[in-house]
Design a protein around this motif. Structure first.
Motif, mmCIF file in Angstrom:
data_model
loop_
_atom_site.group_PDB
_atom_site.id
_atom_site.type_symbol
_atom_site.label_atom_id
_atom_site.label_comp_id
_atom_site.label_asym_id
_atom_site.label_seq_id
_atom_site.Cartn_x
_atom_site.Cartn_y
_atom_site.Cartn_z
ATOM 1 N N LEU A 246 0.876 -1.174 0.000
ATOM 2 C CA LEU A 246 0.000 0.000 0.000
ATOM 3 C C LEU A 246 0.910 1.220 0.000
ATOM 4 N N ILE A 247 0.651 2.145 -0.905
ATOM 5 C CA ILE A 247 1.539 3.297 -1.050
ATOM 6 C C ILE A 247 0.779 4.580 -0.784
ATOM 7 N N GLN A 248 1.344 5.391 0.114
ATOM 8 C CA GLN A 248 0.808 6.740 0.307
ATOM 9 C C GLN A 248 1.501 7.622 -0.728
ATOM 10 N N ILE A 249 0.699 8.150 -1.639
ATOM 11 C CA ILE A 249 1.269 8.832 -2.810
ATOM 12 C C ILE A 249 1.701 10.257 -2.463
ATOM 13 N N ARG A 250 2.890 10.595 -2.932
ATOM 14 C CA ARG A 250 3.418 11.950 -2.743
ATOM 15 C C ARG A 250 3.333 12.765 -4.027
ATOM 16 N N ALA A 251 3.547 12.090 -5.159
ATOM 17 C CA ALA A 251 3.534 12.798 -6.439
ATOM 18 C C ALA A 251 3.164 11.813 -7.537
ATOM 19 N N CYS A 252 2.472 12.308 -8.555
ATOM 20 C CA CYS A 252 2.175 11.479 -9.720
ATOM 21 C C CYS A 252 2.266 12.381 -10.952
ATOM 22 N N ALA A 253 3.163 12.024 -11.854
ATOM 23 C CA ALA A 253 3.301 12.832 -13.065
ATOM 24 C C ALA A 253 2.178 12.490 -14.035
ATOM 25 N N VAL A 254 1.895 13.427 -14.912
ATOM 26 C CA VAL A 254 0.815 13.276 -15.886
ATOM 27 C C VAL A 254 1.443 13.039 -17.253
ATOM 28 N N CYS A 255 1.082 11.892 -17.841
ATOM 29 C CA CYS A 255 1.707 11.450 -19.084
ATOM 30 C C CYS A 255 0.705 11.593 -20.230
ATOM 31 N N ARG A 256 1.220 11.719 -21.434
ATOM 32 C CA ARG A 256 0.332 11.792 -22.602
ATOM 33 C C ARG A 256 -0.556 10.551 -22.717
ATOM 34 N N THR A 257 -0.045 9.412 -22.251
ATOM 35 C CA THR A 257 -0.840 8.185 -22.282
ATOM 36 C C THR A 257 -2.113 8.345 -21.437
ATOM 37 N N ASP A 258 -2.032 9.109 -20.352
ATOM 38 C CA ASP A 258 -3.232 9.358 -19.536
ATOM 39 C C ASP A 258 -4.301 10.034 -20.393
ATOM 40 N N LEU A 259 -3.845 10.938 -21.245
ATOM 41 C CA LEU A 259 -4.771 11.622 -22.163
ATOM 42 C C LEU A 259 -5.418 10.620 -23.115
ATOM 43 N N HIS A 260 -4.599 9.709 -23.646
ATOM 44 C CA HIS A 260 -5.140 8.715 -24.576
ATOM 45 C C HIS A 260 -6.180 7.833 -23.869
ATOM 46 N N VAL A 261 -5.955 7.538 -22.593
ATOM 47 C CA VAL A 261 -6.920 6.734 -21.833
ATOM 48 C C VAL A 261 -8.194 7.539 -21.586
ATOM 49 N N VAL A 262 -8.025 8.753 -21.096
ATOM 50 C CA VAL A 262 -9.180 9.596 -20.768
ATOM 51 C C VAL A 262 -9.980 9.925 -22.029
ATOM 52 N N ASN B 98 3.011 -11.503 1.584
ATOM 53 C CA ASN B 98 4.269 -11.970 0.976
ATOM 54 C C ASN B 98 5.173 -10.835 0.512
ATOM 55 N N ALA B 99 4.824 -9.627 0.841
ATOM 56 C CA ALA B 99 5.609 -8.477 0.374
ATOM 57 C C ALA B 99 6.689 -8.135 1.399
ATOM 58 N N ARG B 100 7.950 -8.375 1.013
ATOM 59 C CA ARG B 100 9.056 -8.142 1.942
ATOM 60 C C ARG B 100 10.168 -7.287 1.336
ATOM 61 N N ARG B 101 9.977 -6.876 0.086
ATOM 62 C CA ARG B 101 11.074 -6.221 -0.627
ATOM 63 C C ARG B 101 11.355 -4.808 -0.096
ATOM 64 N N PHE B 102 10.327 -4.116 0.320
ATOM 65 C CA PHE B 102 10.490 -2.747 0.810
ATOM 66 C C PHE B 102 10.021 -2.683 2.263
ATOM 67 N N LYS B 103 10.718 -1.848 3.052
ATOM 68 C CA LYS B 103 10.279 -1.651 4.432
ATOM 69 C C LYS B 103 9.130 -0.642 4.468
ATOM 70 N N ILE B 104 8.352 -0.701 5.542
ATOM 71 C CA ILE B 104 7.360 0.354 5.762
ATOM 72 C C ILE B 104 8.128 1.679 5.833
ATOM 73 N N GLY B 105 7.640 2.689 5.137
ATOM 74 C CA GLY B 105 8.314 3.991 5.159
ATOM 75 C C GLY B 105 9.286 4.187 4.008
ATOM 76 N N ALA B 106 9.590 3.106 3.256
ATOM 77 C CA ALA B 106 10.513 3.232 2.120
ATOM 78 C C ALA B 106 9.847 4.022 0.990
ATOM 79 N N ARG B 107 10.675 4.761 0.265
ATOM 80 C CA ARG B 107 10.125 5.500 -0.882
ATOM 81 C C ARG B 107 10.241 4.636 -2.130
ATOM 82 N N VAL B 108 9.143 4.501 -2.857
ATOM 83 C CA VAL B 108 9.135 3.659 -4.058
ATOM 84 C C VAL B 108 8.511 4.409 -5.235
ATOM 85 N N GLY B 109 8.838 3.918 -6.427
ATOM 86 C CA GLY B 109 8.237 4.440 -7.648
ATOM 87 C C GLY B 109 7.431 3.340 -8.322
ATOM 88 N N VAL B 110 6.279 3.697 -8.864
ATOM 89 C CA VAL B 110 5.424 2.729 -9.566
ATOM 90 C C VAL B 110 5.318 3.148 -11.029
#
Ligand SMILES: [Zn+2]
Ligand SMILES: [Zn+2]
Length: 325
Positions: A26-42, A69-81
């Motif tokens: 579960l990720i608490q989002i800090r930032a999400c960039a807007v891509c041209r693909t989002d436009l194609h979806v919308v 089964n998720a052990r790769r990142f610790k709670i509080g780690a910053r990740v990119g999706v």
């Protein structure tokens, strides 16, 4: 921000925080960039999206909870999706290092919910560590403009003179990597877009001009980021023998016909689809060494519709990023 139906505005809505499944975080989002693909979806140009859908596939956030089964990142780690949200691991593409072509692949902000939200869940096996030198907002555009741009650049092989058509989010990142690799960059923009041409030069482009014009020297490769099929013959015409035109977009208007002569001389046209996790690992290794810096315009989440409209009109300088929380 929810898409209920293509070609309608996104709607601001409260819905329950999702729960991570076995391999998800579960990720608490800090930032999400807007891509041209989002436009194609919308805009419904990419069919069969999940509905209702939370768009957005360039997510930076903090791990807030983990599936069993998720052990790769610790709670509080910053990740990119990134865009590639899940692959089957079993099809012929997955088994041959081409998971970007997986028959059953799931995509963030398209067939899975994405990042125009305060929380999301993502399969941890497809998330990335974000290099420390980047702030959340600066890092967000790296997740697609950077990654898929980098895959496009890789398809250019060792081309020294590189043309880039469409100087938006992906181009402004990839131009920096190309310069770092010792290539010469030729930037092509919408006719008369002097601001983008100046921007390209400030990032080290040797030349910048309108897409309809021929560059002063023949190109060894060209990447097309703009969703305009008419650029394919134009780019071919600008190519040296043996050169490649790489189409980096997920959707484009039709490619018009052109004389066979423009393709002859072992010129090639190819497209780039999605990304592999290996592209991401390689890109996140090279980006801080360049170092790639991103130019961003930030907006609050509630302004997602306005940002999409500005992107459609070509009114974003660099990359647009929703800053969340
Ligand atoms: Zn597969
Ligand atoms: Zn994208």
């Amino acid at each position: 921000m929810i898409l209920d139906k293509p070609r309608t505005p996104l709607r601001e809505l409260d819905w329950p925080t999702p729960r991570p499944r076995a391999h998800e975080v579960l990720i608490q989002i800090r930032a999400c960039a807007v891509c041209r693909t989002d436009l194609h979806v919308v805009d419904g140009e990419l069919p069969n999206s999940k509905l209702p859908l939370v768009p957005g596939h360039e997510i930076v956030g903090i791990v807030a909870a983990r599936g069993k089964n998720a052990r790769r990142f610790k709670i509080g780690a910053r990740v990119g999706v990134p865009w590639l949200g899940w692959t089957c691991g079993k099809c012929k593409f997955c088994r041959s290092g081409r998971e970007n072509l997986c028959n059953l692949a799931q995509f963030t902000g398209y067939t899975r919910n994405g990042g125009y939200a305060e929380f999301t869940v993502a399969d941890e096996r497809f998330c990335f560590h974000i290099p420390k030198i980047y702030s959340d907002v600066e890092a967000a555009p790296l997740l697609c403009a950077g990654l898929i741009g980098f895959r496009s650049l890789t398809k250019c092989g060792d081309a020294r003179r590189l043309g880039i058509y469409g100087f938006g989010a992906a181009a402004h990142i990839i131009a920096q990597v190309a310069r770092f690799q010792g290539r010469e960059v030729y930037a092509f923009t919408r006719r008369g877009d002097l601001r983008a041409q100046k921007f390209a030069k400030s990032l080290g482009a040797a030349w910048a001009g309108d897409s309809e014009t021929l560059p002063p020297k023949k190109l060894d490769a060209a990447i097309i980021f703009a969703p305009v099929g008419g650029l394919v013959p134009l780019a071919l015409k600008a190519l040296e023998k043996g050169g490649t035109v790489v189409c980096g977009g997920i959707h484009s208007s039709d490619v018009p016909s052109f004389p066979y002569e423009w393709l002859w001389g072992e010129r090639a046209i190819c497209s780039v689809a999605n990304l592999t996790r290996r592209d991401g690992d390689e890109f996140f290794k090279i980006a801080p060494r360049v170092p790639v810096r991103t130019t961003v315009e930030t907006f609050p989440l509630e302004q997602a519709n306005e940002v999409l409209n500005r992107l459609r009109a070509g009114k974003i300088h660099g990359a647009a990023v929703l800053q969340i929380g």
